[in-house]
Design a protein around this motif. Structure first.
Motif, PDB file in Angstrom:
ATOM      1  N   ASN A  50      60.189   1.521  70.492  1.00  0.00           N
ATOM      2  CA  ASN A  50      60.210   0.693  71.688  1.00  0.00           C
ATOM      3  C   ASN A  50      59.580  -0.686  71.425  1.00  0.00           C
ATOM      4  O   ASN A  50      58.518  -0.783  70.817  1.00  0.00           O
TER       5      ASN A  50
ATOM      6  N   SER B 114      60.774  14.748  75.641  1.00  0.00           N
ATOM      7  CA  SER B 114      60.250  13.478  76.177  1.00  0.00           C
ATOM      8  C   SER B 114      58.961  13.068  75.493  1.00  0.00           C
ATOM      9  O   SER B 114      58.709  11.880  75.292  1.00  0.00           O
ATOM     10  N   ALA B 117      59.967  11.615  72.145  1.00  0.00           N
ATOM     11  CA  ALA B 117      60.675  10.346  72.378  1.00  0.00           C
ATOM     12  C   ALA B 117      59.707   9.254  72.812  1.00  0.00           C
ATOM     13  O   ALA B 117      59.839   8.101  72.405  1.00  0.00           O
ATOM     14  N   ASP B 122      63.581   7.396  71.281  1.00  0.00           N
ATOM     15  CA  ASP B 122      64.696   8.332  71.462  1.00  0.00           C
ATOM     16  C   ASP B 122      65.466   8.570  70.166  1.00  0.00           C
ATOM     17  O   ASP B 122      65.984   9.654  69.926  1.00  0.00           O
ATOM     18  N   GLN B 123      65.544   7.511  69.364  1.00  0.00           N
ATOM     19  CA  GLN B 123      66.393   7.583  68.164  1.00  0.00           C
ATOM     20  C   GLN B 123      65.868   8.588  67.140  1.00  0.00           C
ATOM     21  O   GLN B 123      66.598   8.983  66.236  1.00  0.00           O
ATOM     22  N   HIS B 163      66.010  13.892  79.071  1.00  0.00           N
ATOM     23  CA  HIS B 163      64.631  13.937  78.582  1.00  0.00           C
ATOM     24  C   HIS B 163      64.387  13.002  77.401  1.00  0.00           C
ATOM     25  O   HIS B 163      63.265  12.884  76.936  1.00  0.00           O
ATOM     26  N   GLY B 164      65.452  12.401  76.895  1.00  0.00           N
ATOM     27  CA  GLY B 164      65.247  11.410  75.848  1.00  0.00           C
ATOM     28  C   GLY B 164      65.802  11.772  74.481  1.00  0.00           C
ATOM     29  O   GLY B 164      65.488  11.087  73.499  1.00  0.00           O
ATOM     30  N   ALA B 165      66.620  12.801  74.403  1.00  0.00           N
ATOM     31  CA  ALA B 165      67.252  13.094  73.108  1.00  0.00           C
ATOM     32  C   ALA B 165      68.202  11.945  72.764  1.00  0.00           C
ATOM     33  O   ALA B 165      69.036  11.563  73.578  1.00  0.00           O
ATOM     34  N   GLY B 166      68.075  11.395  71.569  1.00  0.00           N
ATOM     35  CA  GLY B 166      68.898  10.259  71.166  1.00  0.00           C
ATOM     36  C   GLY B 166      70.192  10.682  70.502  1.00  0.00           C
ATOM     37  O   GLY B 166      71.060   9.846  70.232  1.00  0.00           O
ATOM     38  N   VAL B 196      75.197   9.595  74.332  1.00  0.00           N
ATOM     39  CA  VAL B 196      74.508   9.495  73.044  1.00  0.00           C
ATOM     40  C   VAL B 196      75.429  10.081  71.975  1.00  0.00           C
ATOM     41  O   VAL B 196      76.351  10.837  72.293  1.00  0.00           O
TER      42      VAL B 196
END
Lengths: 206, 256
Positions: A50, B114, B117, B122-123, B163-166, B196
């Motif tokens: 980020n 999360s 992430a 996320d990536q 939840h943020g899985a990339g 994604v």
């Protein structure tokens, strides 16, 4: 041998850039010492994750000014991924957080209609011959992982783009600073060739 | 431009590759580093290591392996298997993995996604989804496909992304090991609902299966193990097959 400082500000995986530089013959050291960064012949600013978190981590380590100086003072400088994005004034990822302001412009989300992140290899389109990226007609493939992209105010700083829902800035040059959105350290073999050329330009400049 | 990725998957146990390989000229077919370096120069776009080490006291060998791979292999790699908390992810990423793949622990506690992430982006977080066809839909199975959960696979895919899985690594437990090809209905159901990248896994027996995965399943990347490990097909052959069907791939680097 020219000494390369790889700025270590404690986020994510910063070792890859360091290892890749060493593998192409650079005397590269991971460091979070301002003195080391100031004394180095060339500086690398990596970055993942980020924008706001990276800016904060850089600040927490007391490395904001040293990073900005390194990108501005004429020493060879290489920014990678978020290390490129941080050179700009701001990012839509972290509204209200000031970037390093080295290159005029901002970082915006990739266009709607494409998958985010762009997590794939892509072919560079060079606007001109470049000492590190090769001749304008050469074909090189780099690995990208990003959801935002840089939009420089002055389009002439752009040296390479890729096609991802339109032209996306892949590399910029301003003065002695080169900054790339992709991960050369993860783009074997073309990315290692780029790093090797960058290291060779340091030797030539020294 | 969408550029499809071809990803060999290596199962490792105690820092050694299991389900041997028969690459010509490998000094040690069980050495993950040598195998990974070989796939790097053969033009693989990424690597996935699935750690099946059962005992926790041997997991340090996995970290050693990750460090060694990271210092010799310069394409992205993901490590999955047994990641139960953020600390596990931190160790692997700190050792040089580019991404971690979570599975069972994330189904039990989606906040794990999360949490990772939030700290690493996320990536870095791949959510592995092992799904089995049940009636007209698919259900999540845990523990290598043995334990049913009653959770709908498509719903879970969307939850994981929220939840943020990339990235999602979707394995059809019906097809895994069969050589009958991917479950395109499963993959299409997921790719049409998430924004994604999705990696298809489970069932590749032929090059046409890789093509079909992209064309019919709409996935961004194709993962296979045995067809590459046993030398049935090379990475280059896989990419040529994809290319011949109008799918853009990174060309295999020239030898050397």
């Amino acid at each position: 041998m020219t000494r390369v400082a790889v700025i270590d500000y404690g986020i994510g995986n910063l070792h890859s850039a360091h290892k890749a530089l060493c593998s192409v013959g650079a005397d590269a050291r991971l460091t979070r010492s301002v003195a080391d960064i100031d004394a180095a012949d060339a500086v690398v600013l990596p970055g993942v994750g980020n924008f706001g978190a990276c800016i904060q981590a850089l600040s927490d380590c007391g490395l904001t000014d040293a990073s900005r100086s390194a990108a501005l003072d004429g020493r060879p400088f290489l920014g990678i991924c978020v290390g490129m994005q941080m050179l700009f004034d701001a990012s839509d990822e972290s509204p209200g957080v000031a970037g390093l302001g080295v290159i005029s412009g901002k970082v915006t989300w990739l266009p709607a209609g494409v998958k985010r992140p762009q997590m794939q290899w892509n072919r560079l389109q060079l606007s001109a011959d470049d000492p590190c990226l090769g001749t304008a007609h050469s074909e090189s493939w780099m690995y990208f992982v990003h959801s935002l992209h840089a939009e420089p105010t002055d389009a002439t700083v752009v040296v390479a783009t890729v096609d991802y829902g339109g032209d996306v800035v892949a590399a910029v040059r301003q003065g002695a600073a080169l900054a790339v959105q992709f991960h050369p350290e993860k783009s074997s073999p073309d990315g290692l060739v780029m790093l090797q050329r960058w290291v060779e330009t340091l030797a030539a400049a020294a | 431009m969408k550029v499809a990725r071809v990803i060999p998957c290596l199962d490792v146990d105690g820092g050694r590759v299991v389900k041997g390989t028969n690459f010509v000229g490998l000094r040690d077919a069980g050495d993950p580093v040598e195998l990974a370096a070989r796939y790097d120069s053969a033009g693989a776009d990424e690597l996935v290591f699935l750690d099946i080490t059962a005992s926790s006291d041997r997991r340090d060998t996995t970290l050693d392996m990750v460090r060694e791979v990271a210092s010799r292999v310069f394409i992205p790699f993901t490590v999955g298997g047994g990641i139960r908390q953020v600390d596990d992810a931190r160790s692997l990423l700190g050792a040089g993995a580019d991404k971690v793949s979570v599975n069972t622990a994330a189904v039990e506690r989606p906040e794990l996604i999360s949490e990772i992430a939030a700290e690493f982006g996320d990536q870095c977080v791949v959510c592995a989804i092992d799904a089995r066809r049940v009636g007209t839909g698919w259900e999540i199975y845990l523990h290598g496909g043995r334990t049913p959960t009653g959770i709908d696979a498509i719903e879970w895919a969307m939850t994981a992304v929220e939840h943020g899985a990339g990235e999602l690594l979707v394995t059809s437990m019906d097809r895994d090991g069969t050589g009958d090809g991917f479950d395109h209905d499963l993959n299409a159901a997921i790719t049409s609902r998430v924004n994604v990248p999705v990696i298809a896994s489970g069932g590749v027996g032929t090059l046409q299966h890789l093509v079909d995965g992209i064309v019919h399943g709409g996935v961004d990347a194709v993962l296979a193990a045995s067809i590459f490990h046993f030398g049935t097909h090379s990475i280059d052959e896989a990419k040529q097959a994809l290319n011949a069907h109008g799918i853009t791939v990174r060309p295999t680097p020239p030898p050397g």
